[in-house]
Design a protein around this motif. Structure first.
Motif, PDB file in Angstrom:
ATOM      1  N   UNK A  72       0.883  -1.165   0.000  1.00 42.55           N
ATOM      2  CA  UNK A  72       0.000   0.000   0.000  1.00 42.55           C
ATOM      3  C   UNK A  72       0.921   1.216   0.000  1.00 42.55           C
ATOM      4  N   UNK A  73       0.772   2.084  -1.009  1.00 41.68           N
ATOM      5  CA  UNK A  73       1.725   3.182  -1.194  1.00 41.68           C
ATOM      6  C   UNK A  73       1.009   4.511  -1.397  1.00 41.68           C
ATOM      7  N   UNK A  74       1.788   5.582  -1.360  1.00 38.93           N
ATOM      8  CA  UNK A  74       1.273   6.923  -1.644  1.00 38.93           C
ATOM      9  C   UNK A  74       1.126   7.094  -3.163  1.00 38.93           C
ATOM     10  N   UNK A  75       0.461   8.154  -3.574  1.00 45.35           N
ATOM     11  CA  UNK A  75       0.308   8.440  -5.001  1.00 45.35           C
ATOM     12  C   UNK A  75       1.669   8.623  -5.655  1.00 45.35           C
ATOM     13  N   UNK A  84       9.078   0.404  -1.550  1.00 41.08           N
ATOM     14  CA  UNK A  84       8.786   0.868  -0.197  1.00 41.08           C
ATOM     15  C   UNK A  84       9.487  -0.054   0.782  1.00 41.08           C
ATOM     16  N   UNK A  85       9.697   0.442   1.999  1.00 40.70           N
ATOM     17  CA  UNK A  85      10.412  -0.371   2.977  1.00 40.70           C
ATOM     18  C   UNK A  85       9.555  -1.493   3.541  1.00 40.70           C
ATOM     19  N   UNK A  86       8.247  -1.331   3.464  1.00 42.21           N
ATOM     20  CA  UNK A  86       7.377  -2.343   4.043  1.00 42.21           C
ATOM     21  C   UNK A  86       6.289  -2.743   3.054  1.00 42.21           C
ATOM     22  N   UNK A  87       6.125  -4.029   2.845  1.00 42.74           N
ATOM     23  CA  UNK A  87       5.032  -4.528   2.022  1.00 42.74           C
ATOM     24  C   UNK A  87       3.975  -5.114   2.943  1.00 42.74           C
ATOM     25  N   UNK A  88       2.728  -5.139   2.461  1.00 50.09           N
ATOM     26  CA  UNK A  88       1.648  -5.707   3.268  1.00 50.09           C
ATOM     27  C   UNK A  88       1.811  -7.222   3.408  1.00 50.09           C
ATOM     28  N   UNK A  89       2.158  -7.874   2.294  1.00 55.34           N
ATOM     29  CA  UNK A  89       2.291  -9.328   2.309  1.00 55.34           C
ATOM     30  C   UNK A  89       3.059  -9.779   1.078  1.00 55.34           C
ATOM     31  N   UNK A  90       3.614 -10.971   1.177  1.00 59.43           N
ATOM     32  CA  UNK A  90       4.301 -11.572   0.041  1.00 59.43           C
ATOM     33  C   UNK A  90       4.117 -13.073   0.094  1.00 59.43           C
ATOM     34  N   UNK A  96      -2.026 -15.703  -0.976  1.00 61.13           N
ATOM     35  CA  UNK A  96      -2.762 -14.476  -1.175  1.00 61.13           C
ATOM     36  C   UNK A  96      -2.813 -13.630   0.075  1.00 61.13           C
ATOM     37  N   UNK A  97      -3.469 -12.499  -0.069  1.00 61.05           N
ATOM     38  CA  UNK A  97      -3.592 -11.555   1.028  1.00 61.05           C
ATOM     39  C   UNK A  97      -4.903 -10.807   0.885  1.00 61.05           C
ATOM     40  N   UNK A  98      -5.625 -10.687   1.981  1.00 56.69           N
ATOM     41  CA  UNK A  98      -6.868  -9.919   1.990  1.00 56.69           C
ATOM     42  C   UNK A  98      -6.659  -8.605   2.724  1.00 56.69           C
ATOM     43  N   UNK A  99      -6.949  -7.507   2.052  1.00 58.28           N
ATOM     44  CA  UNK A  99      -6.816  -6.189   2.656  1.00 58.28           C
ATOM     45  C   UNK A  99      -8.204  -5.599   2.841  1.00 58.28           C
ATOM     46  N   UNK A 100      -8.586  -5.352   4.100  1.00 59.56           N
ATOM     47  CA  UNK A 100      -9.877  -4.724   4.398  1.00 59.56           C
ATOM     48  C   UNK A 100      -9.684  -3.213   4.422  1.00 59.56           C
ATOM     49  N   UNK A 101     -10.413  -2.534   3.547  1.00 57.87           N
ATOM     50  CA  UNK A 101     -10.370  -1.076   3.536  1.00 57.87           C
ATOM     51  C   UNK A 101     -10.959  -0.558   4.845  1.00 57.87           C
ATOM     52  N   UNK A 102     -10.342   0.438   5.454  1.00 56.10           N
ATOM     53  CA  UNK A 102     -10.889   0.976   6.703  1.00 56.10           C
ATOM     54  C   UNK A 102     -12.335   1.433   6.503  1.00 56.10           C
ATOM     55  N   UNK A 103     -13.169   1.275   7.521  1.00 53.37           N
ATOM     56  CA  UNK A 103     -14.592   1.642   7.430  1.00 53.37           C
ATOM     57  C   UNK A 103     -14.764   3.105   7.044  1.00 53.37           C
ATOM     58  N   UNK A 104     -13.865   3.952   7.521  1.00 49.84           N
ATOM     59  CA  UNK A 104     -13.974   5.384   7.212  1.00 49.84           C
ATOM     60  C   UNK A 104     -13.137   5.782   5.999  1.00 49.84           C
ATOM     61  N   UNK A 105     -12.706   4.792   5.212  1.00 44.73           N
ATOM     62  CA  UNK A 105     -11.897   5.068   4.024  1.00 44.73           C
ATOM     63  C   UNK A 105     -12.650   6.001   3.095  1.00 44.73           C
TER      64      UNK A 105
END
Length: 158
Positions: A72-75, A84-90, A96-105
């Motif tokens: 997950x990165x900036x524009x 980026x220094x950190x990836x969500x998953x590999x 696979x990896x499931x990313x839940x968008x924040x409720x207030x996204x």
């Protein structure tokens, strides 16, 4: 007893809140999954996302084809395909990896692969996310507390 004058506003509030309980699951890339060139072309994930309405609370499921990761990165990082220094998953094939968008996204979310030149070849996704409760996203926590208190007080006034 609830006053009859409160029924319509209460129904409207409940209808708005009900969307927050509904979660959509999206398999990023459909049957193709989260993969790299030559399996995809530049713009593939943009085309996949076109016409979809992403809401806060929805889940993006990244299913890997080959050795993959997702960040997950900036524009700016998205535009430059910057590592980026950190990836969500590999992981690898079948993972696979499931990313839940924040409720207030609310707004744009950007995802890339940081492996080799995968991002430059098209393995990146930009989505526009709407809050799952649109009128609530603009409220501060203090305003929300006042709103909830007012609704609860109105419900119990005889």
């Amino acid at each position: 007893m609830v006053r009859s004058s409160l029924i319509v506003p209460l129904v409207i509030v409940m209808a708005c809140l009900a969307r927050g309980a509904t979660v959509a699951y999206y398999t990023v890339g459909g049957d193709v999954g989260w993969t790299s060139p030559p399996n995809i072309t530049p713009g593939f994930y943009d085309d996949w996302a076109a016409g979809k309405k992403f809401m806060g609370g929805d889940v993006l499921e990244f299913y890997y084809k080959g050795t993959q990761n997702v960040a997950l990165v900036s524009k700016e990082e998205y535009d430059r395909c910057e590592k980026v220094s950190k990836v969500l998953a590999e992981g690898g094939d079948g993972g696979g990896y499931g990313y839940r968008l924040p409720a207030n996204a609310n707004g744009m979310y950007y995802f890339i692969s940081t492996i080799k030149s995968h991002c430059e070849g098209g393995q990146r996704l930009a989505i526009d996310v709407a809050s799952s409760v649109p009128f609530m996203s603009s409220l501060s926590s203090d305003s929300l507390s006042v709103l909830v208190s007012a609704v609860l007080s109105a419900l119990f006034i005889r």
